[in-house]
Scaffold this motif. Structure first.
Motif, short mmCIF file in Angstrom:
data_model
loop_
_atom_site.label_atom_id
_atom_site.label_comp_id
_atom_site.label_asym_id
_atom_site.label_seq_id
_atom_site.Cartn_x
_atom_site.Cartn_y
_atom_site.Cartn_z
N ALA A 166 0.83 -1.22 0.00
CA ALA A 166 0.00 0.00 0.00
C ALA A 166 0.86 1.26 0.00
O ALA A 166 1.76 1.41 0.83
N CYS A 167 0.60 2.14 -0.95
CA CYS A 167 1.29 3.43 -1.02
C CYS A 167 0.55 4.27 -2.05
O CYS A 167 -0.25 3.73 -2.82
N GLU A 168 0.84 5.54 -2.06
CA GLU A 168 0.14 6.42 -2.99
C GLU A 168 0.48 6.02 -4.44
O GLU A 168 1.64 5.72 -4.73
N GLY A 169 -0.52 6.01 -5.28
CA GLY A 169 -0.27 5.77 -6.70
C GLY A 169 -0.12 4.30 -7.07
O GLY A 169 0.26 3.98 -8.20
N LEU A 170 -0.42 3.38 -6.13
CA LEU A 170 -0.29 1.95 -6.46
C LEU A 170 -1.31 1.57 -7.54
O LEU A 170 -2.48 1.93 -7.46
N ASP A 171 -0.83 0.84 -8.56
CA ASP A 171 -1.69 0.39 -9.65
C ASP A 171 -1.53 -1.13 -9.77
O ASP A 171 -0.44 -1.61 -10.07
N VAL A 172 -2.62 -1.86 -9.51
CA VAL A 172 -2.55 -3.33 -9.47
C VAL A 172 -3.47 -3.94 -10.52
O VAL A 172 -4.62 -3.53 -10.65
N ARG A 173 -2.94 -4.92 -11.26
CA ARG A 173 -3.83 -5.76 -12.07
C ARG A 173 -4.18 -6.97 -11.20
O ARG A 173 -3.29 -7.71 -10.78
N MET A 174 -5.46 -7.12 -10.91
CA MET A 174 -5.89 -8.26 -10.08
C MET A 174 -6.31 -9.39 -11.02
O MET A 174 -7.10 -9.18 -11.94
N VAL A 175 -5.78 -10.59 -10.77
CA VAL A 175 -6.14 -11.78 -11.57
C VAL A 175 -6.44 -12.93 -10.62
O VAL A 175 -6.07 -12.89 -9.44
N LYS A 176 -7.07 -13.98 -11.16
CA LYS A 176 -7.25 -15.19 -10.34
C LYS A 176 -5.90 -15.89 -10.17
O LYS A 176 -5.62 -16.46 -9.12
N GLY A 177 -5.08 -15.87 -11.23
CA GLY A 177 -3.80 -16.59 -11.21
C GLY A 177 -3.89 -17.80 -12.12
O GLY A 177 -4.71 -18.68 -11.89
N VAL A 178 -3.05 -17.81 -13.16
CA VAL A 178 -3.16 -18.86 -14.17
C VAL A 178 -2.39 -20.13 -13.77
O VAL A 178 -2.59 -21.20 -14.32
N TYR A 179 -1.52 -20.03 -12.76
CA TYR A 179 -0.69 -21.18 -12.36
C TYR A 179 -1.42 -21.95 -11.27
O TYR A 179 -1.84 -21.36 -10.27
N LEU A 180 -1.53 -23.25 -11.45
CA LEU A 180 -2.20 -24.07 -10.44
C LEU A 180 -1.22 -24.27 -9.29
O LEU A 180 -0.16 -24.85 -9.47
N GLU A 181 -1.58 -23.79 -8.11
CA GLU A 181 -0.64 -23.78 -6.98
C GLU A 181 -1.05 -24.81 -5.93
O GLU A 181 -2.22 -25.19 -5.85
N PRO A 182 -0.11 -25.25 -5.07
CA PRO A 182 -0.43 -26.25 -4.04
C PRO A 182 -1.45 -25.75 -3.02
O PRO A 182 -1.48 -24.55 -2.71
N GLU A 183 -2.26 -26.69 -2.55
CA GLU A 183 -3.34 -26.39 -1.60
C GLU A 183 -2.86 -25.66 -0.35
O GLU A 183 -3.58 -24.86 0.24
N ALA A 184 -1.62 -25.95 0.08
CA ALA A 184 -1.10 -25.37 1.32
C ALA A 184 -0.97 -23.85 1.23
O ALA A 184 -1.00 -23.16 2.26
N ARG A 203 -10.05 -4.35 -0.66
CA ARG A 203 -8.92 -3.95 0.20
C ARG A 203 -8.02 -2.94 -0.55
O ARG A 203 -7.57 -1.95 0.02
N LEU A 204 -7.80 -3.22 -1.82
CA LEU A 204 -6.96 -2.31 -2.62
C LEU A 204 -7.63 -0.95 -2.76
O LEU A 204 -6.98 0.10 -2.60
N TRP A 205 -8.92 -0.94 -3.08
CA TRP A 205 -9.61 0.35 -3.26
C TRP A 205 -9.60 1.15 -1.96
O TRP A 205 -9.38 2.35 -1.98
N ARG A 206 -9.82 0.43 -0.84
CA ARG A 206 -9.81 1.14 0.45
C ARG A 206 -8.44 1.75 0.73
O ARG A 206 -8.33 2.78 1.39
N SER A 207 -7.37 1.10 0.22
CA SER A 207 -6.03 1.64 0.46
C SER A 207 -5.68 2.73 -0.55
O SER A 207 -4.58 3.28 -0.52
N GLY A 208 -6.60 3.01 -1.48
CA GLY A 208 -6.38 4.11 -2.43
C GLY A 208 -5.79 3.67 -3.77
O GLY A 208 -5.46 4.50 -4.62
N ALA A 209 -5.65 2.36 -3.96
CA ALA A 209 -5.03 1.88 -5.21
C ALA A 209 -6.00 1.96 -6.39
O ALA A 209 -7.23 1.97 -6.21
N ARG A 210 -5.42 2.00 -7.60
CA ARG A 210 -6.22 1.82 -8.83
C ARG A 210 -6.14 0.33 -9.14
O ARG A 210 -5.07 -0.28 -9.03
N VAL A 211 -7.28 -0.27 -9.54
CA VAL A 211 -7.29 -1.72 -9.74
C VAL A 211 -7.77 -2.07 -11.15
O VAL A 211 -8.84 -1.62 -11.58
N CYS A 212 -6.99 -2.88 -11.85
CA CYS A 212 -7.40 -3.40 -13.16
C CYS A 212 -7.97 -4.78 -12.93
O CYS A 212 -7.29 -5.67 -12.39
N LEU A 213 -9.23 -4.95 -13.32
CA LEU A 213 -9.97 -6.18 -13.02
C LEU A 213 -9.82 -7.11 -14.21
O LEU A 213 -10.55 -7.01 -15.19
#
Ligand SMILES: Cc1cc2nc3c(=O)[nH]c(=O)nc-3n(C[C@H](O)[C@H](O)[C@H](O)COP(=O)(O)OP(=O)(O)OC[C@H]3O[C@@H](n4cnc5c(N)ncnc54)[C@H](O)[C@@H]3O)c2cc1C
Length: 295
Positions: A166-184, A203-213
Motif C-alpha cells: 500500500a502506497c500512494e499511486g499503487l496500480d494493481v492488475r488483479m487476476v485469479k492466477g493462471v498457475y495451479l498452486e499447491p493447496e497449502a 482492500r486495494l480500493w480502500r487503500s487508495g489503489a487503482r485496480v485493473c480487473l
C-alpha cells in the motif's frame, strides 16, 4: 486422460493449423502485426496492453533481446500515439537466472517508457517467483512512478501483500492466477478464488489503489461492479482487462454499461512454445480454449 492425450498430440499439429487456431489469441509474430492489432482495437474503442511472448529464459542474451524488443514496442506505441502500455513477465527478463539482471532490465525499460509517457506492468508468475517479483517491484517503484504490479487472488498471501505494498499511486492488475498452486498456499476451488478476488479489490480500493480487473468471469464481474458502487469508486479507479480473442461479447456488455475495458495483446515468435506450455500446465485453460473455438 483426454487432456494429456491432447497435450501429447499438440506438437504433432502442423504449424499452419496451430497458427490458425492461435491467430484468435495472438496478434502475430512481429511487432508490426501487434501494433496493427492494437490500432484495430483502438478503432473499435478499446485501449491495449502489449506482451511479448516468452518466459523462463535460460541465457542473459535472450533477456537482453527481449528488452530490445520491448524498447522498440514502446517506441512504436508512442510513434502511433496509441493508448497502450507494455507488460513483462519477470522470468522473461531473467528473474530465475539472475534477479539483478531482471532488475537492471526493468529499470532500463521503465526509464524508457517514462520518457515516452508510457506505463509498464510487472506481471506475476508461479509462487516460487512471488517474493523475488515483489522485491523487484518495490525497488523499481522507488525510482519510477509509471510502474504497476499483478496480484493473484488464488494465493493465500495476497491480503498481506496488499497491506505491505500500500502506497500512494499503487496500480494493481488483479487476476485469479493462471498457475495451479499447491493447496497449502492457495485456494483451489472456484468460489473461494472469486470471493478472494472481490475481497482483494475492496482492500486495494480502500487503500487508495487503482485496480485493473483482469477477468472474463461474468458473475465475478457483476460482483466487482457491485463492490465499485458500494465503495463509491469512480471510473479513474479501475478498468476491466481482457485477453484478445476471449469472450468479446462480455467486453461489449461492460463497455456499453460505461465501464472502461482494455485488451491484452500477446505477440512474438515464441507463440507456439508458449501456447503449448501454458495449455499443458492448466487443463482448465485447454477446456476454455476448446470451448471458445467450438462456440
Ligand atoms: C489481461 C489479463 C492479464 C493477465 N495476467 C496474468 C498474470 O500476470 N499472471 C497470472 O497468473 N495470470 C494472469 N492472467 C490470467 C488469469 O489469472 C486467469 O487465469 C484467467 O484470466 C482466467 O480466469 P478468469 O478470471 O477469466 O475466469 P475463468 O472462470 O477461468 O474464465 C471465464 C471464462 O472465460 C473464458 N476464458 C478464460 N481464459 C481463457 C483463455 N485463456 N482462453 C480462452 N478462453 C478463456 C472461458 O470461456 C471461461 O469459461 C491474466 C488475465 C487477463 C485477462
Amino acid at each position: 486422460m483426454l487432456h494429456s492425450l491432447i497435450v501429447r498430440a499438440m506438437p504433432l499439429v502442423p504449424r499452419p493449423i496451430m497458427r490458425r487456431v492461435a491467430a484468435r489469441y495472438i496478434a502475430g509474430e512481429t511487432l508490426e502485426q501487434a501494433l496493427e492489432k492494437v490500432e484495430a482495437l483502438a478503432r473499435a474503442g478499446y485501449p491495449g496492453v502489449l506482451d511479448l511472448l516468452g518466459e523462463d529464459i535460460q541465457r542473459e542474451e535472450e533477456a537482453r533481446d527481449a528488452l530490445a524488443t520491448y524498447r522498440s514496442t514502446a517506441d512504436g506505441i508512442a510513434a502511433r500515439g496509441l493508448d497502450c502500455h507494455v507488460s513483462v513477465k519477470p522470468t522473461h527478463f531473467g528473474l530465475n537466472l539472475d534477479p539483478d539482471l531482471a532488475g537492471e532490465l526493468y529499470d532500463d525499460l521503465a526509464a524508457h517508457c517514462g520518457e515516452l509517457g508510457l506505463f509498464l506492468r510487472v506481471e506475476m508468475e508461479d509462487h516460487p517467483t512471488t517474493d523475488a517479483t515483489l522485491a523487484l517491484f518495490e525497488r523499481l517503484r522507488r525510482d519510477h512512478a509509471n510502474v504497476g504490479i499483478v496480484l493473484q487472488s488464488r494465493l493465500l498471501r495476497t491480503p498481506e501483500d496488499i497491506d505491505s505494498l500500500a502506497c500512494e499511486g499503487l496500480d494493481v492488475r488483479m487476476v485469479k492466477g493462471v498457475y495451479l498452486e499447491p493447496e497449502a498456499i492457495a485456494h483451489t476451488d472456484p468460489e473461494p478464488i472469486r470471493a478472494a478476488f472481490v475481497a482483494a479489490c475492496e482492500r486495494l480500493w480502500r487503500s487508495g489503489a487503482r485496480v485493473c480487473l483482469a477477468t472474463h468471469d461474468q458473475a465475478l464481474g457483476a460482483r466487482l461492479i457491485l463492490a465499485l458502487g458500494k465503495l463509491g469508486r469512480r471510473v479513474e479507479d479501475y478498468e476491466f482487462q481482457v485477453l484478445m480473442g476471449v469472450q468479446e461479447q462480455l467486453w461489449e456488455h461492460w463497455r456499453a454499461a460505461g465501464h472502461p475495458v482494455r485488451v491484452y495483446v500477446p505477440f512474438g515468435p515464441q507463440w507456439r512454445a508458449y501456447s503449448q506450455r501454458r495449455l499443458s500446465h492448466n487443463p482448465d485453460l485447454l477446456k476454455a480454449v476448446v470451448g471458445n473455438l467450438l462456440r
